[in-house]
Write an enzyme that holds these catalytic residues in place. Structure first.
Site, PDB file in Angstrom:
ATOM      1  N   THR A  97       0.874  -1.173   0.000  1.00 14.99           N
ATOM      2  CA  THR A  97       0.000   0.000   0.000  1.00 14.99           C
ATOM      3  C   THR A  97       0.907   1.218   0.000  1.00 14.99           C
ATOM      4  O   THR A  97       1.637   1.449   0.971  1.00 14.99           O
ATOM      5  CB  THR A  97      -0.916   0.010   1.239  1.00 14.99           C
ATOM      6  OG1 THR A  97      -1.662  -1.195   1.260  1.00 14.99           O
ATOM      7  CG2 THR A  97      -1.855   1.203   1.208  1.00 14.99           C
ATOM      8  N   LYS A 172      -7.459   1.725  -3.247  1.00 15.24           N
ATOM      9  CA  LYS A 172      -7.139   1.284  -1.878  1.00 15.24           C
ATOM     10  C   LYS A 172      -7.369   2.447  -0.892  1.00 15.24           C
ATOM     11  O   LYS A 172      -7.809   2.243   0.235  1.00 15.24           O
ATOM     12  CB  LYS A 172      -5.684   0.804  -1.819  1.00 15.24           C
ATOM     13  CG  LYS A 172      -5.163   0.466  -0.437  1.00 15.24           C
ATOM     14  CD  LYS A 172      -5.683  -0.842   0.124  1.00 15.24           C
ATOM     15  CE  LYS A 172      -5.149  -1.072   1.539  1.00 15.24           C
ATOM     16  NZ  LYS A 172      -5.519  -2.347   2.110  1.00 15.24           N
ATOM     17  N   LYS A 240      -0.159   5.076   8.379  1.00 12.09           N
ATOM     18  CA  LYS A 240       0.585   5.262   7.113  1.00 12.09           C
ATOM     19  C   LYS A 240      -0.415   5.437   5.966  1.00 12.09           C
ATOM     20  O   LYS A 240      -0.305   6.349   5.155  1.00 12.09           O
ATOM     21  CB  LYS A 240       1.474   4.041   6.842  1.00 12.09           C
ATOM     22  CG  LYS A 240       2.115   4.064   5.450  1.00 12.09           C
ATOM     23  CD  LYS A 240       2.645   2.711   5.004  1.00 12.09           C
ATOM     24  CE  LYS A 240       1.595   1.674   4.838  1.00 12.09           C
ATOM     25  NZ  LYS A 240       1.607   0.863   3.648  1.00 12.09           N
TER      26      LYS A 240
HETATM   27  P1  NAP Z   1       5.318  -6.628   7.441  1.00 16.19           P
HETATM   28  O1  NAP Z   1       4.876  -7.903   8.048  1.00 16.19           O
HETATM   29  O2  NAP Z   1       5.900  -5.564   8.309  1.00 16.19           O
HETATM   30  O3  NAP Z   1       6.379  -7.003   6.282  1.00 16.19           O
HETATM   31  C1  NAP Z   1       7.014  -6.022   5.543  1.00 16.19           C
HETATM   32  C2  NAP Z   1       7.960  -6.723   4.570  1.00 16.19           C
HETATM   33  O4  NAP Z   1       8.642  -5.753   3.784  1.00 16.19           O
HETATM   34  C3  NAP Z   1       9.051  -7.541   5.255  1.00 16.19           C
HETATM   35  O5  NAP Z   1       9.364  -8.654   4.446  1.00 16.19           O
HETATM   36  C4  NAP Z   1      10.223  -6.539   5.287  1.00 16.19           C
HETATM   37  O6  NAP Z   1      11.491  -7.170   5.382  1.00 16.19           O
HETATM   38  C5  NAP Z   1      10.049  -5.882   3.956  1.00 16.19           C
HETATM   39  N1  NAP Z   1      10.643  -4.549   3.898  1.00 16.19           N
HETATM   40  C6  NAP Z   1      10.213  -3.425   4.522  1.00 16.19           C
HETATM   41  N2  NAP Z   1      11.018  -2.387   4.233  1.00 16.19           N
HETATM   42  C7  NAP Z   1      11.967  -2.863   3.392  1.00 16.19           C
HETATM   43  C8  NAP Z   1      13.068  -2.268   2.741  1.00 16.19           C
HETATM   44  N3  NAP Z   1      13.359  -0.968   2.888  1.00 16.19           N
HETATM   45  N4  NAP Z   1      13.848  -3.055   1.955  1.00 16.19           N
HETATM   46  C9  NAP Z   1      13.559  -4.360   1.803  1.00 16.19           C
HETATM   47  N5  NAP Z   1      12.523  -4.986   2.395  1.00 16.19           N
HETATM   48  C10 NAP Z   1      11.738  -4.238   3.178  1.00 16.19           C
HETATM   49  O7  NAP Z   1       4.131  -5.925   6.626  1.00 16.19           O
HETATM   50  P2  NAP Z   1       2.811  -6.576   5.986  1.00 16.19           P
HETATM   51  O8  NAP Z   1       1.746  -6.608   7.016  1.00 16.19           O
HETATM   52  O9  NAP Z   1       3.158  -7.805   5.241  1.00 16.19           O
HETATM   53  O10 NAP Z   1       2.410  -5.403   4.968  1.00 16.19           O
HETATM   54  C11 NAP Z   1       3.091  -5.217   3.734  1.00 16.19           C
HETATM   55  C12 NAP Z   1       2.323  -4.197   2.888  1.00 16.19           C
HETATM   56  O11 NAP Z   1       0.983  -4.665   2.681  1.00 16.19           O
HETATM   57  C13 NAP Z   1       2.208  -2.809   3.537  1.00 16.19           C
HETATM   58  O12 NAP Z   1       2.266  -1.826   2.538  1.00 16.19           O
HETATM   59  C14 NAP Z   1       0.827  -2.856   4.191  1.00 16.19           C
HETATM   60  O13 NAP Z   1       0.248  -1.580   4.346  1.00 16.19           O
HETATM   61  C15 NAP Z   1       0.060  -3.693   3.172  1.00 16.19           C
HETATM   62  N6  NAP Z   1      -1.114  -4.387   3.726  1.00 16.19           N
HETATM   63  C16 NAP Z   1      -1.047  -5.076   4.900  1.00 16.19           C
HETATM   64  C17 NAP Z   1      -2.193  -5.722   5.383  1.00 16.19           C
HETATM   65  C18 NAP Z   1      -2.159  -6.485   6.698  1.00 16.19           C
HETATM   66  O14 NAP Z   1      -3.258  -6.865   7.188  1.00 16.19           O
HETATM   67  N7  NAP Z   1      -1.006  -6.760   7.283  1.00 16.19           N
HETATM   68  C19 NAP Z   1      -3.398  -5.658   4.673  1.00 16.19           C
HETATM   69  C20 NAP Z   1      -3.426  -4.970   3.453  1.00 16.19           C
HETATM   70  C21 NAP Z   1      -2.283  -4.332   2.999  1.00 16.19           C
HETATM   71  P3  NAP Z   1      12.104  -7.624   6.823  1.00 16.19           P
HETATM   72  O15 NAP Z   1      11.522  -8.990   7.102  1.00 16.19           O
HETATM   73  O16 NAP Z   1      13.549  -7.654   6.622  1.00 16.19           O
HETATM   74  O17 NAP Z   1      11.663  -6.583   7.822  1.00 16.19           O
END
Ligand code: NAP
Length: 288
Positions: A97, A172, A240
């Site tokens: 997102t 979104k 965010k």
């Molecule tokens: P998360 O569990 O915090 O995972 C984030 C991922 O991105 C991890 O693999 C992290 O690597 C990687 N990452 C972050 N910054 C990075 C960078 N600078 N360089 C390389 N890798 C990086 O987050 P998530 O919940 O999966 O969410 C991911 C996205 O989907 C976000 O944009 C969020 O808003 C969106 N989203 C989430 C949900 C939800 O329910 N969780 C629902 C809809 C949309 P590391 O493992 O090394 O930290």
């Protein structure tokens, strides 16, 4: 079956990549913290790459699901970024997102290098990703989209192209605007019911079948009543998203008074220590 890479094995990416592998695609994964990629490969097979660039080399489609605009720029545009490894005629699909602006920026960079870009944020949360039933909102050109859609459907139950680059992110934003108001309304309803001394579970059971019913009421009503928030979509992520929404509204002139207010309420939840609580924790600030 396609040769694909998945960048970012977080709460969402880890199970999304698993569904791609389970559907028979040839999957290479990259995660900044390498141990997570190794764990993914030990559970699912496939291959782990050391950099986004290495992961992207030789693939037909490269998926990403990372944090915010800057994270996305790092995994795409940097010297070890995926865009350095993408071949002509391939496709980059971004499930993070992020802003519509970064989607347009990456689309332009992809066009210059001769490959396609789709911004494809998702809705459905962790459970949707685990169960492979996400909703995917896409922006990009029709030909690129048509090639990516069948592969995206490995982890989705609905996927739709809504317009040119950035349109997925704009959709979104609408999703998050709608959620913000509904969750605050639900929080106030439950709070009021408690003050009135009613049996909240009985109240939710009956009103969820009428015009007040919603996904939030169905899935979060009971846990909000019980004060349970240690699951789901984190308040930090919602802030965010709302900051992206309010930034876009400043540009397009949309009036979003309730969204702006709810964003401030989430700031209060963060001050209460609720950064990683689920977004349904809006009720906690009414009861403190
Ligand atoms: P998360 O569990 O915090 O995972 C984030 C991922 O991105 C991890 O693999 C992290 O690597 C990687 N990452 C972050 N910054 C990075 C960078 N600078 N360089 C390389 N890798 C990086 O987050 P998530 O919940 O999966 O969410 C991911 C996205 O989907 C976000 O944009 C969020 O808003 C969106 N989203 C989430 C949900 C939800 O329910 N969780 C629902 C809809 C949309 P590391 O493992 O090394 O930290």
């Amino acid at each position: 079956m396609a040769k694909v890479a998945f960048l970012g094995l977080g709460v969402m990416g880890y199970p999304m990549a698993r569904h791609l592998k389970a559907k028979g695609h040839d999957v290479t994964v990259y995660n900044r913290t390498g141990a997570k990629a190794e764990k993914w490969v030990s559970e699912n097979g496939g291959r782990a790459a050391a950099t986004p660039r290495e992961a992207a080399e030789g693939q037909e489609i490269v998926f990403a699901c990372v944090g915010n605009d800057e994270d996305l720029r790092q995994v795409t545009l940097g010297p070890d970024g995926a865009f350095q490894g993408m071949g002509a005629g391939t496709i980059f699909v971004d499930h993070s997102t992020a802003s519509a602006e970064v989607a347009r920026e990456l689309d332009a960079a992809a066009k210059e290098k001769g490959f396609g870009f789709i911004d494809a944020p998702v809705s459905g949360g962790q459970a949707g990703a685990e169960n492979g039933v996400l909703t995917v909102m896409c922006g990009g050109d029709a030909q690129t989209y048509a090639r990516a859609e069948p592969v995206i459907m490995s982890f989705a139950r609905a996927c739709r192209l809504l317009g040119p680059a950035g349109s997925g992110q704009l959709t979104k934003m609408i999703n998050q605007i709608c959620i913000a108001g509904v969750v605050q309304g639900l929080a106030e309803g439950i709070h009021f019911g408690k003050k009135a001394g009613l049996d909240i579970e009985a109240v939710l059971d009956v009103i969820s079948k009428g015009a007040a019913g919603s996904w939030q009421m169905e899935n979060r009503g009971k846990t909000m009543n019980q004060g349970k928030f240690d699951f789901g979509f984190a308040v930090d992520w919602m802030r965010k998203d709302l900051s992206i929404v309010l930034g876009e509204a400043r540009k397009n002139g949309a009036s979003l008074p309730v969204t702006a207010l709810v964003d401030q309420f989430y700031a209060e939840v963060q001050k209460m220590g609720g950064n990683r609580w689920d977004t349904s924790s809006l009720i906690a600030r009414l009861e403190k």
